[in-house]
Design an enzyme around this catalytic site. Sequence first.
Site, mmCIF file in Angstrom:
data_model
loop_
_atom_site.group_PDB
_atom_site.id
_atom_site.type_symbol
_atom_site.label_atom_id
_atom_site.label_comp_id
_atom_site.label_asym_id
_atom_site.label_seq_id
_atom_site.Cartn_x
_atom_site.Cartn_y
_atom_site.Cartn_z
ATOM 1 N N CYS A 56 0.760 -1.181 -0.112
ATOM 2 C CA CYS A 56 0.010 -0.012 -0.041
ATOM 3 C C CYS A 56 0.964 1.086 -0.028
ATOM 4 O O CYS A 56 1.888 1.466 0.661
ATOM 5 C CB CYS A 56 -0.883 0.005 1.193
ATOM 6 N N CYS A 59 0.372 3.244 3.670
ATOM 7 C CA CYS A 59 0.859 2.738 4.914
ATOM 8 C C CYS A 59 1.997 1.377 4.774
ATOM 9 O O CYS A 59 2.320 1.157 5.911
ATOM 10 C CB CYS A 59 -0.371 2.251 5.701
ATOM 11 N N CYS A 105 -7.332 -1.244 1.441
ATOM 12 C CA CYS A 105 -6.252 -1.672 2.354
ATOM 13 C C CYS A 105 -6.915 -1.904 3.818
ATOM 14 O O CYS A 105 -7.423 -0.945 4.362
ATOM 15 C CB CYS A 105 -5.135 -0.549 2.490
ATOM 16 N N CYS A 108 -5.370 0.972 6.234
ATOM 17 C CA CYS A 108 -5.522 2.444 6.226
ATOM 18 C C CYS A 108 -6.807 3.056 5.467
ATOM 19 O O CYS A 108 -6.908 4.106 5.247
ATOM 20 C CB CYS A 108 -4.298 3.211 5.798
ATOM 21 N N CYS A 128 -8.339 -6.009 -9.800
ATOM 22 C CA CYS A 128 -7.973 -5.005 -10.496
ATOM 23 C C CYS A 128 -7.649 -3.827 -9.531
ATOM 24 O O CYS A 128 -8.432 -2.943 -9.414
ATOM 25 C CB CYS A 128 -8.951 -4.804 -11.434
#
EC number: 1.8.4.12
Length: 139
Positions: A56, A59, A105, A108, A128
Amino acid sequence: MSTTGTPTKPLKVVKTDAEWREQLTPIQYQITRQHGTERAFSSPNFDSKLNGTYKCVCCARPLYRSEAKYDSGTGWPSFFEPIEPDAVNAFEDRSYGMVRTEIRCADCDAHLGHVFPDGPPPTGLRYCMNGHALIFDED
Protein backbone atom coordinates in the site's frame (compact mmCIF):
# COMPACT_ATOMS: atom_id res chain seq x y z
CA MET A 1 2.22 -10.95 19.71
CA SER A 2 0.56 -10.00 22.93
CA THR A 3 1.85 -11.27 26.24
CA THR A 4 -0.84 -13.98 26.22
CA GLY A 5 0.47 -15.46 22.96
CA THR A 6 -2.54 -14.29 20.96
CA PRO A 7 -1.73 -12.32 17.80
CA THR A 8 -2.55 -8.64 18.13
CA LYS A 9 -4.47 -6.83 15.43
CA PRO A 10 -2.50 -3.92 13.91
CA LEU A 11 -3.80 -0.47 14.75
CA LYS A 12 -5.61 1.39 11.98
CA VAL A 13 -3.50 4.07 10.30
CA VAL A 14 -5.41 7.32 10.77
CA LYS A 15 -4.18 10.65 9.41
CA THR A 16 -5.74 14.00 8.73
CA ASP A 17 -6.52 15.04 5.18
CA ALA A 18 -3.60 17.50 5.35
CA GLU A 19 -1.22 14.72 6.44
CA TRP A 20 -2.33 12.48 3.55
CA ARG A 21 -1.92 15.37 1.08
CA GLU A 22 1.60 16.03 2.38
CA GLN A 23 2.61 12.35 2.16
CA LEU A 24 1.12 11.46 -1.24
CA THR A 25 1.52 12.78 -4.76
CA PRO A 26 -1.63 14.37 -6.22
CA ILE A 27 -2.51 11.23 -8.23
CA GLN A 28 -1.86 8.93 -5.26
CA TYR A 29 -4.09 11.12 -3.08
CA GLN A 30 -6.87 11.28 -5.70
CA ILE A 31 -6.89 7.50 -6.09
CA THR A 32 -6.42 6.31 -2.51
CA ARG A 33 -8.22 8.99 -0.50
CA GLN A 34 -10.89 10.10 -3.02
CA HIS A 35 -11.64 6.69 -4.61
CA GLY A 36 -10.29 7.68 -8.00
CA THR A 37 -9.12 5.54 -10.90
CA GLU A 38 -5.99 6.05 -12.97
CA ARG A 39 -6.08 5.78 -16.76
CA ALA A 40 -5.47 2.27 -18.07
CA PHE A 41 -1.84 1.53 -18.99
CA SER A 42 -0.64 4.62 -17.05
CA SER A 43 0.71 3.18 -13.80
CA PRO A 44 4.40 2.51 -13.27
CA ASN A 45 4.11 -1.26 -12.69
CA PHE A 46 1.06 -2.37 -14.68
CA ASP A 47 3.18 -4.62 -16.91
CA SER A 48 6.12 -5.39 -14.60
CA LYS A 49 7.36 -8.99 -14.53
CA LEU A 50 9.79 -8.47 -11.63
CA ASN A 51 9.59 -10.63 -8.50
CA GLY A 52 8.63 -8.89 -5.30
CA THR A 53 5.89 -7.52 -3.10
CA TYR A 54 3.29 -4.87 -3.88
CA LYS A 55 2.51 -2.72 -0.84
CA CYS A 56 0.00 0.00 0.00
CA VAL A 57 1.40 3.40 -1.00
CA CYS A 58 -0.24 4.97 2.07
CA CYS A 59 0.92 2.66 4.87
CA ALA A 60 3.31 0.10 3.29
CA ARG A 61 1.15 -2.90 4.23
CA PRO A 62 2.16 -5.88 2.05
CA LEU A 63 -0.83 -6.61 -0.20
CA TYR A 64 0.11 -8.78 -3.20
CA ARG A 65 3.02 -10.98 -4.31
CA SER A 66 4.29 -10.92 -7.88
CA GLU A 67 3.51 -14.65 -8.13
CA ALA A 68 -0.20 -13.77 -7.97
CA LYS A 69 0.10 -11.07 -10.67
CA TYR A 70 -0.99 -11.76 -14.23
CA ASP A 71 -1.64 -9.88 -17.46
CA SER A 72 -5.39 -9.35 -17.56
CA GLY A 73 -5.17 -7.18 -20.67
CA THR A 74 -6.98 -4.36 -18.85
CA GLY A 75 -4.02 -2.01 -18.37
CA TRP A 76 -4.14 -2.20 -14.58
CA PRO A 77 -2.04 -4.43 -12.32
CA SER A 78 -4.14 -7.54 -11.74
CA PHE A 79 -3.75 -10.26 -9.13
CA PHE A 80 -5.69 -13.46 -8.43
CA GLU A 81 -5.31 -13.20 -4.63
CA PRO A 82 -3.96 -10.93 -1.90
CA ILE A 83 -0.86 -11.88 0.08
CA GLU A 84 -3.08 -12.65 3.11
CA PRO A 85 -6.88 -12.90 3.26
CA ASP A 86 -7.03 -10.06 5.81
CA ALA A 87 -4.71 -7.68 3.90
CA VAL A 88 -7.64 -6.07 2.10
CA ASN A 89 -11.29 -5.38 2.81
CA ALA A 90 -14.17 -5.51 0.34
CA PHE A 91 -17.05 -3.01 0.14
CA GLU A 92 -20.05 -2.71 -2.13
CA ASP A 93 -19.56 0.13 -4.62
CA ARG A 94 -22.67 1.44 -6.42
CA SER A 95 -21.02 4.42 -8.10
CA TYR A 96 -21.42 5.26 -11.80
CA GLY A 97 -24.62 3.20 -12.08
CA MET A 98 -22.79 -0.09 -11.53
CA VAL A 99 -22.55 -2.59 -8.70
CA ARG A 100 -18.93 -3.54 -8.03
CA THR A 101 -16.79 -4.71 -5.15
CA GLU A 102 -14.31 -2.08 -4.03
CA ILE A 103 -11.04 -3.19 -2.43
CA ARG A 104 -9.38 -1.12 0.31
CA CYS A 105 -6.24 -1.62 2.37
CA ALA A 106 -7.19 -3.22 5.68
CA ASP A 107 -4.77 -1.03 7.65
CA CYS A 108 -5.48 2.47 6.31
CA ASP A 109 -8.67 2.20 4.20
CA ALA A 110 -6.88 3.37 1.06
CA HIS A 111 -8.93 2.76 -2.07
CA LEU A 112 -6.91 0.29 -4.17
CA GLY A 113 -9.30 -0.80 -6.93
CA HIS A 114 -11.98 -3.45 -7.46
CA VAL A 115 -12.29 -7.23 -7.58
CA PHE A 116 -14.15 -9.06 -10.34
CA PRO A 117 -15.17 -12.74 -10.74
CA ASP A 118 -13.43 -13.16 -14.12
CA GLY A 119 -9.89 -14.03 -13.08
CA PRO A 120 -7.74 -17.11 -13.60
CA PRO A 121 -7.43 -20.22 -11.43
CA PRO A 122 -6.95 -20.98 -8.66
CA THR A 123 -9.36 -18.29 -7.33
CA GLY A 124 -11.24 -17.13 -10.43
CA LEU A 125 -10.84 -13.57 -9.13
CA ARG A 126 -9.29 -10.48 -10.72
CA TYR A 127 -8.09 -7.95 -8.19
CA CYS A 128 -7.82 -5.00 -10.57
CA MET A 129 -5.68 -2.48 -8.70
CA ASN A 130 -4.61 1.08 -9.37
CA GLY A 131 -0.85 0.93 -9.79
CA HIS A 132 -0.41 4.39 -8.24
CA ALA A 133 -1.97 2.99 -5.04
CA LEU A 134 0.86 0.44 -4.79
CA ILE A 135 4.59 0.58 -4.16
CA PHE A 136 6.76 -2.27 -5.35
CA ASP A 137 9.62 -3.87 -3.40
CA GLU A 138 11.74 -6.10 -5.61
CA ASP A 139 13.07 -9.33 -4.10
